[in-house]
Design an enzyme around this catalytic site. Structure first.
Site, mmCIF file in Angstrom:
data_model
loop_
_atom_site.group_PDB
_atom_site.id
_atom_site.type_symbol
_atom_site.label_atom_id
_atom_site.label_comp_id
_atom_site.label_asym_id
_atom_site.label_seq_id
_atom_site.Cartn_x
_atom_site.Cartn_y
_atom_site.Cartn_z
ATOM 1 N N HIS A 3 0.834 -1.207 0.000
ATOM 2 C CA HIS A 3 0.000 0.000 0.000
ATOM 3 C C HIS A 3 0.862 1.248 0.000
ATOM 4 O O HIS A 3 2.044 1.218 0.348
ATOM 5 C CB HIS A 3 -0.943 0.003 1.208
ATOM 6 C CG HIS A 3 -0.269 0.281 2.528
ATOM 7 N ND1 HIS A 3 0.082 1.556 2.934
ATOM 8 C CD2 HIS A 3 0.120 -0.532 3.540
ATOM 9 C CE1 HIS A 3 0.643 1.505 4.144
ATOM 10 N NE2 HIS A 3 0.678 0.243 4.529
ATOM 11 N N CYS A 4 0.218 2.363 -0.386
ATOM 12 C CA CYS A 4 0.826 3.684 -0.216
ATOM 13 C C CYS A 4 -0.139 4.467 0.667
ATOM 14 O O CYS A 4 -0.550 3.974 1.710
ATOM 15 C CB CYS A 4 1.097 4.347 -1.570
ATOM 16 S SG CYS A 4 -0.319 4.411 -2.694
ATOM 17 N N SER A 5 -0.510 5.656 0.273
ATOM 18 C CA SER A 5 -1.442 6.442 1.070
ATOM 19 C C SER A 5 -2.878 6.172 0.609
ATOM 20 O O SER A 5 -3.680 5.598 1.330
ATOM 21 C CB SER A 5 -1.087 7.929 0.964
ATOM 22 O OG SER A 5 -1.836 8.694 1.866
ATOM 23 N N GLY A 63 -3.575 4.286 -2.078
ATOM 24 C CA GLY A 63 -3.659 2.962 -2.684
ATOM 25 C C GLY A 63 -4.054 2.982 -4.144
ATOM 26 O O GLY A 63 -4.671 2.034 -4.642
ATOM 27 N N THR A 94 0.778 2.334 -5.447
ATOM 28 C CA THR A 94 0.242 0.975 -5.354
ATOM 29 C C THR A 94 -0.226 0.496 -6.724
ATOM 30 O O THR A 94 -0.012 -0.665 -7.104
ATOM 31 C CB THR A 94 -0.931 0.949 -4.345
ATOM 32 O OG1 THR A 94 -0.428 1.324 -3.055
ATOM 33 C CG2 THR A 94 -1.572 -0.421 -4.256
#
Length: 265
Positions: free
Chosen positions: A156-158, A160, A164
């Site tokens: 994940h990132c922030s 998504g 991502t």
């Protein structure tokens, strides 16, 4: 048909990449590769779902400055957490997306409005291909996915959707999934987050009456032209996706073989 959606209230765009078909007639194994948004907003009812998924490894693509202002990821069990920051301070989009999701001050709005939000997003996607931390992070993530001990792998990132999303493109292309299926998975973010997107836009316009929702909307969506920008950069710099994997991300033939052995059925 993609793999099942792991219905997470706090990460509505979470999904399993399992089930996607490859060019040689195989499929991505279910329950091995899961893409989500940051896990700090998971609700209590999400935790049993995450527990069933039981990721062995969680890859967080956010920078430390993003993690510091966000609620900590809610995890179940004791997965290995690997921090692979894909971040460029020169692109205000990163901090802006985090600020929007957290309801913080929208300092970067004027700069992004001047540049044009779609243009700023396309620039980020080109940077995904050439940026130093992007190549390091995405390359390391592919190697983790090729390691059976890291599976199931959740990344994940922030929000998504962008970092991502591009990592999903990289992994699925390396596995031999057809581009139309990859695009369809990428674009599903918009459908899965429609109600959340409208809530965020309403909150943004309340906090910043000068904010034009039409300007901000491209930041909260994924668009075909963003993906096109990255694909075009791959072709421009490397000539082919295979060469990008090898020369841009340092993915060896051995890593590719392990990736396919562990993730295809």
């Amino acid at each position: 048909m993609t793999g099942r959606d792991w219905e997470l209230v706090g990460a509505p765009n979470a999904r399993d990449l399992g089930g996607l078909p490859t060019t040689d007639g195989r499929r991505v194994r279910a329950g091995r590769l899961i893409r989500t948004a940051a896990l700090g907003r998971l609700a209590d009812e999400d935790l049993p779902v995450l527990g069933k998924l039981a990721p062995a490894c969680v890859v967080d693509l956010r920078h430390g400055t993003e993690q510091a202002v966000a609620p900590p990821d809610r995890l179940v069990g004791e997965p290995r957490v690997v921090h692979l920051p894909v971040y460029d301070a020169a692109h205000p989009v990163f901090t802006y997306v985090s600020a929007v999701l957290l309801g913080h001050d929208l300092d970067a709005y004027e700069e992004l409005a001047r540049e044009g939000m779609p243009g700023a997003m396309a620039a980020i996607y080109r940077w995904f291909v050439t940026g130093e931390s992007a190549r390091a992070g995405f390359g390391a993530a592919v190697r983790l996915a090729a390691d059976a001990g890291s599976l199931p792998l959740l990344f994940h990132c922030s929000a998504g959707k962008d970092r991502t999303g591009w990592l999903s493109v990289v992994l699925l292309t390396a596995l031999g999934v057809e581009e139309p299926a990859i695009r369809a998975d990428y674009l599903r973010h918009n459908e899965l987050t429609e109600s959340l997107r409208e809530v965020l836009l309403a909150a943004m316009t309340r906090s910043r009456p000068d904010l034009d929702p039409a300007v901000a909307r491209p930041l909260l969506e994924v668009r075909p032209e963003y993906l096109d920008a990255a694909y075009e950069e791959v072709r421009r710099v490397h000539g082919s996706f295979d060469a990008y994997l090898r020369d841009g991300l340092g993915v060896t033939d051995g890593t590719l073989a392990a990736l396919r052995a562990n993730l295809l059925e």
